[in-house]
Design an enzyme around this catalytic site. Structure first.
Site: not given
Length: 331
Positions: A129, A154, A156, A207, A230, A252, A280, A302, A304
């Site tokens: 991320t 990834k 944001k 997402e 998500d 998740k 996660c 994902d 991480d």
């Protein structure tokens, strides 16, 4: 045989800051649950879903409230009952995963085998991320991540200046694959046009473009990239409702309330012809271990969380070459 269950909150510092549209974090508080049958101890970890109003403290209180109902049971029955005693969330996740761990140890089986996987878990390519920030900062962070071997990044996003941020990351890591998390921020935008613009930059998946509960905004949207639910997806029962609007779901364990429900979501999504991603919260390797098993059959991974911390548990997951690998005794 009765159980003995204990729970505690642990604080783990983040490496630098972890910044998303909802704010910045310099540490994460995780809930750790230990369940003993007198011969073996199972461990589980959960991270509070803060956007649902969870805190580590109220998750701890949830666990403590159900101990009288669970401790007289054996581990198998306790795992069944916890699905009804607690709502989906971090408290149930920590308890559920601790019970899975205990039952597998009592059966003298690795968790992957007990959970029904046909083969030992393999290393997985994981996203890394890039925290939200000014475009120049995200470009630098992307270059640093690529230099460490992460080939799937990834981002944001916020619904503002998204193109500039993605372009900057692409500049900083031109060889990396890119996925983005809109964090429910595109409800007021032309989603197909936004997706097309990002596709031109090499983005391969988006997402949660719209707010949870407003998924019908995606009706008729023809995006050139897969759209993944998500915040809208918490249980297997959500899959059929989301299938008309999304191409896949992000699983998740903290959202799902544990490995039990996560496996059901994965199966339901596959049956519906949808793609899956396993993600996660910020967490240590203890929290990642069961999610790593679900990720074995996912289209994107994902996981991480531990790589974003200043330190991890001893004998934690190994991050190298853009992949996440468990130590031999982790699962």
């Amino acid at each position: 045989m009765s159980l003995r269950i204990s729970a505690a909150i642990e604080r783990w510092p983040v490496a630098g800051q972890f910044i998303i549209a909802r704010g910045a974090k310099t540490f994460v508080d995780v809930l750790v649950v230990a369940v003993s049958d007198g011969n073996h101890v199972g461990l589980g970890e959960g991270t509070a879903i803060y956007y649902r109003g969870e805190t580590a403290e109220n998750c701890l209180a949830q666990v403590e409230a159900v101990l009288p109902a669970l401790e007289p049971l054996d581990a198998d029955e306790a795992r069944k009952q916890v699905q009804h005693l607690l709502p989906a969330g971090a408290a149930r996740n920590a308890l559920d995963c601790a019970l899975w761990d205990l039952v597998a140890k009592a059966a003298c089986q690795p968790l992957w085998q007990f959970a029904g996987l046909k083969h030992p878990p393999r290393p997985l390519l994981t996203a890394f991320t890039i925290s939200l920030g000014e475009a120049a900062l995200m470009e630098r962070d992307a270059a640093n991540a690529a230099a460490k071997g992460f080939g799937l990044l990834k981002l944001k996003l916020t619904g503002e200046d998204d193109y500039a941020r993605v372009a900057a990351v692409k500049s900083g890591a031109p060889e990396a694959r890119l996925i983005v998390d809109a964090n429910e921020s595109w409800g007021h935008l032309d989603i197909a046009a936004e997706a097309a613009a990002l596709a031109d930059l090499g983005v391969e998946m988006i997402e949660q473009p719209v707010p949870a509960g407003q998924d019908a905004l995606l009706a008729g949207v023809r995006a050139p990239l897969p759209l993944i639910a998500d915040e809208s997806c918490h249980s297997a029962a959500d899959v059929a409702r989301l299938a008309p609007y999304y191409d896949g779901v992000n699983i998740k364990l903290d959202k799902a309330g544990g490995l039990t429900e996560a496996l059901k979501i994965s199966a339901a999504a596959k049956a519906a012809g949808m793609k899956t991603m396993v993600g996660c919260m910020l967490s240590t390797s203890l929290g990642i271990a069961p999610a790593f098993l679900v990720g074995q059959d996912a289209d994107w991974v994902d996981l991480d969380g531990p790589a974003l911390l200043a330190e991890d548990r001893d004998a934690g997951f190994i991050f190298a070459g853009g992949k996440i690998s468990p130590p031999a005794d982790n699962l």
